[in-house]
Each structure stands twice: as C-alpha cells, then as structure tokens.
Design a protein around this motif. Structure first.
Motif, mmCIF file in Angstrom:
data_model
loop_
_atom_site.group_PDB
_atom_site.id
_atom_site.type_symbol
_atom_site.label_atom_id
_atom_site.label_comp_id
_atom_site.label_asym_id
_atom_site.label_seq_id
_atom_site.Cartn_x
_atom_site.Cartn_y
_atom_site.Cartn_z
ATOM 1 N N GLY A 127 -0.402 -0.956 -8.947
ATOM 2 C CA GLY A 127 -0.272 -1.993 -7.936
ATOM 3 C C GLY A 127 0.278 -3.286 -8.504
ATOM 4 O O GLY A 127 1.105 -3.961 -7.884
ATOM 5 N N ARG B 137 0.829 -1.199 0.000
ATOM 6 C CA ARG B 137 0.000 0.000 0.000
ATOM 7 C C ARG B 137 0.863 1.248 0.000
ATOM 8 O O ARG B 137 0.596 2.216 -0.689
ATOM 9 C CB ARG B 137 -0.920 0.008 1.219
ATOM 10 N N LEU C 135 1.966 2.530 -3.197
ATOM 11 C CA LEU C 135 0.955 3.007 -4.120
ATOM 12 C C LEU C 135 0.415 4.374 -3.762
ATOM 13 O O LEU C 135 -0.178 5.037 -4.592
ATOM 14 C CB LEU C 135 -0.217 2.019 -4.157
ATOM 15 N N THR C 136 0.646 4.794 -2.542
ATOM 16 C CA THR C 136 0.001 6.029 -2.116
ATOM 17 C C THR C 136 0.917 7.235 -2.211
ATOM 18 O O THR C 136 0.466 8.353 -2.079
ATOM 19 C CB THR C 136 -0.486 5.899 -0.667
ATOM 20 N N GLU D 288 7.860 6.766 -8.272
ATOM 21 C CA GLU D 288 7.120 6.155 -7.167
ATOM 22 C C GLU D 288 8.092 5.926 -6.007
ATOM 23 O O GLU D 288 9.141 5.287 -6.197
ATOM 24 C CB GLU D 288 6.510 4.826 -7.600
ATOM 25 N N ASP E 33 -3.128 3.143 -14.093
ATOM 26 C CA ASP E 33 -4.129 3.516 -13.103
ATOM 27 C C ASP E 33 -3.734 2.797 -11.820
ATOM 28 O O ASP E 33 -2.667 2.181 -11.754
ATOM 29 C CB ASP E 33 -5.554 3.193 -13.561
ATOM 30 N N GLU E 34 -4.540 2.870 -10.797
ATOM 31 C CA GLU E 34 -4.135 2.279 -9.526
ATOM 32 C C GLU E 34 -3.947 0.774 -9.620
ATOM 33 O O GLU E 34 -3.045 0.207 -9.001
ATOM 34 C CB GLU E 34 -5.167 2.629 -8.449
#
Ligand SMILES: [Zn+2]
Length: 281
Positions: free
Chosen positions: A170, A49, A52-53, A251, A165-166
């Motif tokens: 991920g 997580r 990804l954030t 990222e 996209d998410e």
C-alpha cells in the motif's frame, strides 16, 4: 561479489522523448493536487484499495527501455514560487536523476538538494516525489543519502530484505496511484543481513525469533540453491530483488501504468564497498 561498475543504472544509452514540463519542487500545487493528496476522498481511497486487492501474478518483468515516456495530465504545473531544480517527469528522467545523485554520493560531491528554507516552505502545501524507493532497513543504505536527494524528492519504503506485505504494498502504491510518481525502484544491497539470515535458517532448519521468521519465509522462495556458501547469499540478494520487482510490476494498477509508459519498476543493488548503485535486470 561486486558487480561491474559500468552497469550503474545503465540509463545513458536509453533514449526517451523529452518532456518539456517544469514541475519543480517549488511549484505551487493546484487545488486538484491537494484533492489527490488527501486520502479523505472516497474515490481515491477506492482506487488505492483496488490497487492492493488484485492478484499479483509472479514472473512479469519490466523493461525500462520499452516504456514510452509521457507526462501525466494530472500533473499540470503552476508557476514555481521558488527557483528550484527541474523535477523528473518520466521513468527515464527519474532513473537518470537517481543515477546522477548516486554518482555525487560515491564521489563525495553531494549537493544535499532540496533542504533550503524556500523548499521547506513550499513543501508545506504539497509534495511531488519523483521516485518510490523500496529499500532494506539496513542503516548503511538510506536512500536519500545514497541518491543525494532531499525533502520532497523520494517516497522511501523500507523493510528488512525489501520484504512485501500489505502495508508495504500500500505504501508503494501510494506514490504512483495518488501522486503519479513515475518510478519504483527495488533496492537491494551487498551483505544484506536479512537475506543472510533467511539463507542460513533455510540451511539449518532453525526457527528465527518472533516476526523475523516471517521475513525469512518471504525471502526463502528466492534462495538460489544453485550456489553454495557466500555465493548463495550474494545471488539470493539479486534474486530477491528480481522477485519483488516482478511482483510489483504484476500488480494490476501498476501494470496499467507501466503499459502506457507512466511508470517503470526497476531492480537495483547498492554495493557497500564502492557505494555504487547498479541495475539488476
Ligand atoms: Zn539488508
């Protein structure tokens, strides 16, 4: 436009330290490897997580040649249970293997590796893909074929125009963060229909059907307005790959791995006319 053939991946002139670790596909995974692979572990879920954030700063780039190679301590091998080819451990080794596989593909000398009964059996207890390939959905560019790879070799993530996209982010992050995959390749291709649709929609102002407009909206910022017609589409294919590569490299969790040499994020392009893959820098 066809890129110069000699620019294929361009790995032969890059020197990296050798890593003498034999982690073949047939290697029996350790207990810790099983744990890492399981998404049930709360700490690993939190790690994923976290990857990804983080806000992705655009503009960062990765130079493969600048990244020192290192083997992850999490990948300590055990004795192979079946004879198998050596698995790439570093970004350079992974890129070199993809280059070799593409060479086999375009010269009709495919080996179709890692499809044997022994490999299939060994993969029931774990997997250690050596590269993540983010490619287009185009039916003419399946990564396992154009790089002549087999079972357990690649994480393949595909979306039209390699749009992020998410869910895509991920899926890509899963390789490096959960399995220490050393390479992410963003693979665009000649005559990309998604990029063509985005450019044509931008020029005409026409809305595309349903969710296809989402794809066009994501590609639109990467349109090369310095060119016209077919040249604009072709240049946008490359610009789109560069933008996605930069986004991934920024990222935070991936950037940390890039900084210490465990990961490289590269852009590349497949030419339908020659079946050659070459780097986009
Ligand atoms: Zn495409």
């Amino acid at each position: 436009m066809i890129r110069q053939p000699e620019r294929l991946l361009e790995v032969s002139s890059v020197r990296f330290p050798a890593v003498n670790v034999d982690r073949s596909v047939g290697a029996k995974p350790t207990a810790s490897a099983h744990k890492r692979f399981s998404l049930a572990a709360p700490a690993r879920r939190a790690l994923l997580r976290a990857g990804l954030t983080g806000a992705a700063a655009l503009g960062a780039t990765t130079a493969l040649g600048a990244a020192p190679a290192s083997a992850s301590p999490h990948n300590t091998p055990t004795a192979p249970t079946t004879p198998s080819r050596r698995r790439p451990e570093t970004p350079y080794e992974a890129l070199r293997e993809l280059a070799a596989g593409n060479r086999r593909w375009r010269t009709f000398c495919e080996r179709h590796p890692d499809e044997s009964p022994a490999v299939r059996q060994s993969l029931t207890s774990g997997q250690h893909p050596f590269a993540v390939v983010l490619g287009c959905i185009d039916s003419r560019v399946p990564p396992e074929l154009v790089f002549d790879q087999g079972l357990g070799d690649l994480f393949t993530v595909r979306s039209a125009g390699e749009v992020l996209d998410e869910a895509v982010l991920g899926s890509i992050a899963y390789g490096p963060l959960e399995l220490d995959t050393p390479l992410i390749m963003v693979l665009g291709h000649q005559s990309c229909g998604a990029v063509t649709a985005a450019v044509e929609a931008d020029e005409s102002g026409e809305r595309l059907p349903a969710h296809i407009q989402y794809l066009a909206d994501q590609i639109a910022p990467n349109i090369d307005h310095t060119k016209e017609g077919a040249a604009r589409i072709d240049a946008t294919i490359d610009a789109n790959v560069r933008a996605i590569r930069s986004r991934l490299a920024a990222e935070p969790d991936l950037a940390a791995r890039i900084a210490d040499g465990r990961l490289a994020v590269v852009g590349a392009r497949y030419e339908l006319t020659t079946q050659r893959v070459h780097r986009i820098c």
